[in-house]
Design a protein around this motif. Structure first.
Motif, mmCIF file in Angstrom:
data_model
loop_
_atom_site.group_PDB
_atom_site.id
_atom_site.type_symbol
_atom_site.label_atom_id
_atom_site.label_comp_id
_atom_site.label_asym_id
_atom_site.label_seq_id
_atom_site.Cartn_x
_atom_site.Cartn_y
_atom_site.Cartn_z
ATOM 1 N N UNK A 56 0.844 -1.198 0.000
ATOM 2 C CA UNK A 56 0.000 0.000 0.000
ATOM 3 C C UNK A 56 0.878 1.246 0.000
ATOM 4 N N UNK A 57 0.421 2.291 -0.664
ATOM 5 C CA UNK A 57 1.200 3.539 -0.714
ATOM 6 C C UNK A 57 1.335 4.148 0.676
ATOM 7 N N UNK A 58 2.519 4.658 0.967
ATOM 8 C CA UNK A 58 2.773 5.213 2.302
ATOM 9 C C UNK A 58 1.834 6.366 2.621
ATOM 10 N N UNK A 59 1.596 7.204 1.629
ATOM 11 C CA UNK A 59 0.702 8.339 1.867
ATOM 12 C C UNK A 59 -0.701 7.831 2.198
ATOM 13 N N UNK A 60 -1.121 6.788 1.481
ATOM 14 C CA UNK A 60 -2.431 6.209 1.761
ATOM 15 C C UNK A 60 -2.503 5.676 3.181
ATOM 16 N N UNK A 61 -1.449 4.983 3.580
ATOM 17 C CA UNK A 61 -1.388 4.453 4.948
ATOM 18 C C UNK A 61 -1.482 5.598 5.951
ATOM 19 N N UNK A 62 -0.738 6.665 5.676
ATOM 20 C CA UNK A 62 -0.729 7.814 6.585
ATOM 21 C C UNK A 62 -2.115 8.406 6.741
ATOM 22 N N UNK A 63 -2.783 8.621 5.608
ATOM 23 C CA UNK A 63 -4.108 9.242 5.662
ATOM 24 C C UNK A 63 -5.090 8.318 6.378
ATOM 25 N N UNK A 64 -4.965 7.018 6.113
ATOM 26 C CA UNK A 64 -5.866 6.050 6.745
ATOM 27 C C UNK A 64 -5.689 6.078 8.266
ATOM 28 N N UNK A 65 -4.420 6.017 8.713
ATOM 29 C CA UNK A 65 -4.193 5.990 10.158
ATOM 30 C C UNK A 65 -4.572 7.312 10.813
ATOM 31 N N UNK A 66 -4.414 8.397 10.066
ATOM 32 C CA UNK A 66 -4.810 9.694 10.621
ATOM 33 C C UNK A 66 -6.300 9.669 10.953
ATOM 34 N N UNK A 67 -7.078 9.059 10.054
ATOM 35 C CA UNK A 67 -8.518 8.967 10.304
ATOM 36 C C UNK A 67 -8.808 7.968 11.428
ATOM 37 N N UNK A 68 -8.129 6.815 11.404
ATOM 38 C CA UNK A 68 -8.395 5.792 12.423
ATOM 39 C C UNK A 68 -8.032 6.274 13.816
ATOM 40 N N UNK A 69 -6.948 7.059 13.908
ATOM 41 C CA UNK A 69 -6.419 7.439 15.212
ATOM 42 C C UNK A 69 -6.912 8.802 15.677
ATOM 43 N N UNK A 70 -7.849 9.396 14.932
ATOM 44 C CA UNK A 70 -8.378 10.690 15.376
ATOM 45 C C UNK A 70 -8.904 10.532 16.796
ATOM 46 N N UNK A 71 -8.459 11.417 17.711
ATOM 47 C CA UNK A 71 -8.818 11.203 19.117
ATOM 48 C C UNK A 71 -10.318 11.337 19.383
ATOM 49 N N UNK A 72 -11.057 11.980 18.509
ATOM 50 C CA UNK A 72 -12.471 12.215 18.834
ATOM 51 C C UNK A 72 -13.441 11.385 18.004
ATOM 52 N N UNK A 73 -13.223 11.269 16.687
ATOM 53 C CA UNK A 73 -14.134 10.387 15.961
ATOM 54 C C UNK A 73 -13.396 9.222 15.296
ATOM 55 N N UNK A 74 -12.186 8.888 15.788
ATOM 56 C CA UNK A 74 -11.455 7.770 15.200
ATOM 57 C C UNK A 74 -11.966 6.428 15.687
ATOM 58 N N UNK A 75 -11.752 5.405 14.853
ATOM 59 C CA UNK A 75 -12.236 4.059 15.185
ATOM 60 C C UNK A 75 -11.503 3.498 16.400
#
Lengths: 423, 305
Positions: free
Chosen positions: B128-147
């Motif tokens: 997987x592209x590193x940038x894609x991984x970064x954006x995905x984890x940014x969303x997953x790890x969001x402290x307020x609405x992250x999974x």
């Protein structure tokens, strides 16, 4: 006069255009990517082409922010620039080496209609290199007027009054101050929008700053950093400030969960698009100074439209006609219809009578003479790391004094790059 | 003319043969295409960047200023912190990749149900592209609405601001980097492990060695070449890391996850091209200074073995 020049340009374009295969001239206009700016660009082109059937204008877009800056510089230095392009005025404009790269415009028809403030941010010592693109912006605090009415609050004139209001707002269960460090640029407003107050306290400040004699680590400029720290320490920010984005901020302001948002009035574009019902609730106040006598609104001049020197002959004539058009009253109407102005126009156009309350508030600061241009329009120096430095202050990572001193060091690179005296 | 040239060339070939037996199997000009490519795409840009690091360079014009860029680069207020961050990041990611990669390698070479499936699962993030991984984890790890924090909340745990807490951001990114790069480390270990002759293990079993003794006395020493490769690859990658950091935090909050790579990129963004080129030269020297001794050390052991 405008009509005459436009007509003359048309005639010239028509004459020289005779040589090309179908008699039309094709030029390209480069603007920012984004729904609103492409829609505005398309509307301007459509109206322009209707008046100038011999000219075809193609729309091209560039990213915002520093990526776009690099694209513009690269295209200019390789001679690949679009025939007309929209770009920042002020310090970023100065970094383009205007005299070497851009077409001089002081004999263009609109030149006389521009305000002195705007002329100063698209000029070098040797001439005027840009026309205006749209209306000005103000920087300060966009606030939710409905909640002010509900709580019976007065617009604060001093920082202490502002903090007193925040206390009441917090007691009523709202977030007093919206911060959105998911988009780091929004963190800079406590410092950048405070500049009109600095300027009111010391009108020579910008000049001294450029000459490396005034510093952010000293008063009056330090106040912006100190206020930011005080607001953080008082716990007045929305809970999700570390990751909230600009759009989140606009939503909180529109929905009234947050009351004060230190931001540019351009936030109205987002609110109008996403929360049209809230437009009449949103109002504007200058960032309050410690001394109420100094409280004034900081004004961002509009972007400019420029023609690169690599555009020549009939394309240059066509580009000139387009720049003239963008600065016409007809274009102002298009800007107004597309985005609604976020501050006064700088090319003699009047604001419509039924402007949003927020714009009326901005106009009131102009009418009482309590405005000053943002620092980037008075000095070519802006450090690249200010947004991260202000995030540090607003997140409690670093105190105001240390952050301000770091910023003073950060701007040294910029000043040296520009080859300024005394750095 | 051409006949002469052929004669000369033929003569040289003969000369080489007579002088140094068969040291040069081909005439030197066979190397020419490769040399041209090397010069145009590697040597000239490298030397040009050394030169530009000595200038104040704005794309429009350049001014020679000697070592001033280097002085300026080292005076950057955030440079010290970013330098430390680079080292932490490089060593944490490569250490974890070695330890976890070896553990998974051992696991995935043993007789395990669904072994091939598990191997592909572990290798998948590499694709997987590193940038894609970064954006995905940014969303997953969001402290307020992250999974992630949402899941923790159902367990009654208040999750931290993985990417927004200044003391955690860098380590979180290192964790993501390990997740993404583990597949390669694991692959290298699997290759190393299956190359160990099974006779050694059989002999050890006959001698009654415990599992742990087998691991420390046979597996560990014999996968040393693989360990060296994993260590060198991941350390170089870690010290030069930029894309993942940029996609997740942009070096923030503040400067707390800045590494040399992101400082250089920010200077480039700001239009300080000479300064950022100087930064690249510094990064090159730092990576060389760390990697040369390490790889010499690892190679020496390999030879001894």
């Amino acid at each position: 006069m405008v009509a005459a020049t436009a007509a003359a340009a048309l005639v010239l374009a028509a004459c020289s255009g005779g040589g090309s295969t179908d008699g039309t001239v094709e030029i390209t206009f480069l603007t920012s990517a984004g729904d609103l700016s492409t829609a505005t660009g398309e509307a301007l082109i459509e109206a322009f082409e209707a008046e100038n059937p011999d000219i075809v204008v193609n729309l091209d877009t560039k990213p915002d922010g520093t990526d776009g800056d690099n694209l513009v510089k690269t295209r200019l230095s390789t001679g690949e620039m679009a025939d007309v392009f929209m770009y920042n005025s002020g310090s970023l404009f100065q970094a383009l080496n205007p005299e070497q790269n851009l077409v001089e415009m002081s004999d263009f028809a609109f030149a006389d209609s521009l305000t002195d403030d705007f002329v100063s941010v698209v000029s070098t010592e040797n001439g005027l290199y840009g026309g205006a693109y749209g209306a000005s912006l103000a920087g300060g605090i966009a606030y939710n007027g409905a909640i002010y009415d509900e709580l019976g609050l007065e617009v604060p004139e001093s920082w202490d009054d502002f903090m007193a209001n925040n206390e009441e707002i917090a007691a009523a269960g709202y977030d007093p101050i919206i911060q959105t460090y998911g988009d780091t640029w929004t963190a800079q407003l406590f410092v950048l929008a405070d500049f009109a107050n600095v300027n009111a306290a010391d009108p020579e400040w910008a000049q001294g700053y450029t000459a490396h004699e005034k510093f952010y680590a000293e008063q009056p400029a330090l106040a912006g950093f100190v206020h930011h720290q005080e607001a953080y320490e008082a716990g007045y920010f929305n809970e999700n400030y570390p990751s909230a984005t600009y759009e989140d901020g606009a939503r909180m302001l529109a929905e009234g969960t947050g009351v004060h948002y230190p931001i540019l009035t351009g936030v109205m574009d987002t609110i109008r698009a996403n929360h049209p019902d809230a437009v009449s609730d949103i109002r504007f106040m200058a960032l309050p100074a410690d001394d109420p006598a100094n409280t004034s609104a900081t004004i961002w001049q509009p972007s400019g439209v420029y023609i690169p020197q690599t555009t020549e002959g009939e394309e240059r004539e066509a580009a000139q006609a387009f720049v003239e058009f963008v600065n016409s009253t007809e274009a102002c109407e298009i800007f107004t219809a597309q985005g609604a102005p976020t501050g006064p126009y700088v090319n003699g156009c009047e604001l419509p009578a039924d402007v949003d309350p927020l714009v009326a508030d901005v106009q009131a600061y102009f009418d009482s003479g309590r405005t000053a241009p943002a620092l980037e329009f008075l000095s070519p120096i802006k450090g690249p790391n200010l947004s991260q430095i202000t995030v540090e202050v607003g997140s409690g990572i670093r105190g105001a004094e240390e952050a301000a001193a770091n910023y003073d060091r950060d701007v040294e690179n910029q000043a040296q790059q520009l080859g300024l005296e005394g750095w | 003319m051409t006949a002469e040239a052929t004669e000369v060339r033929a003569g040289r070939v003969r000369q080489v043969r007579t002088l140094g037996t068969v040291r040069h199997a081909y005439p030197l000009w066979f190397y020419l295409p490769a040399a041209v490519l090397f010069l145009v795409f590697f040597a000239i840009p490298t030397f040009a960047s050394f030169y530009f690091s000595l200038t104040r360079w704005t794309l429009f014009d350049q001014e020679f200023i000697g070592l001033e860029n280097y002085v300026q680069f080292f005076r950057e207020p955030q440079l010290y912190q970013s330098f430390i961050n680079t080292l932490i990041y490089g060593f944490v990611t490569s250490g974890l990749k070695v330890v976890i990669g070896l553990a998974l390698g051992v696991l995935l070479t043993s007789a395990l149900v669904g072994r091939n499936y598990l191997r592909s699962v572990i290798f998948f993030p590499v694709l997987v592209s590193t940038i894609g991984v970064g954006i995905m984890f940014k969303a997953l790890l969001d402290p307020f609405d992250g999974v992630v924090n949402g899941a923790l909340e159902t367990l009654g745990i208040t999750g931290p601001g993985w990417l927004t807490d200044p003391s955690l951001a860098l380590l979180t990114i290192a964790g993501i980097d390990v997740w993404k790069g583990l597949g390669i480390a694991c692959l290298i270990y699997i290759a190393g492990l299956v190359a160990i002759p099974t006779e050694y293990y059989e002999a050890a079993r006959v001698d009654g060695a415990s599992r742990w003794a087998v691991f420390t006395s046979i597996t560990l020493p014999l996968v040393k070449p693989a360990t060296g490769t994993v260590l060198i690859l991941s350390l170089i990658g870690g010290l030069r890391s930029f894309d993942l950091i940029w996609a997740t935090t942009g070096g923030g909050p503040g400067f707390s996850s800045d590494v040399i790579g992101s400082v250089i990129y920010k200077q480039y963004q700001a239009g300080f091209y000479g300064l950022s080129t100087a930064g690249n030269v510094v990064l090159f020297l730092v990576v060389t200074a760390i990697m040369v001794p390490i790889s010499l050390m690892l190679n020496k052991r390999e030879v001894e073995q």
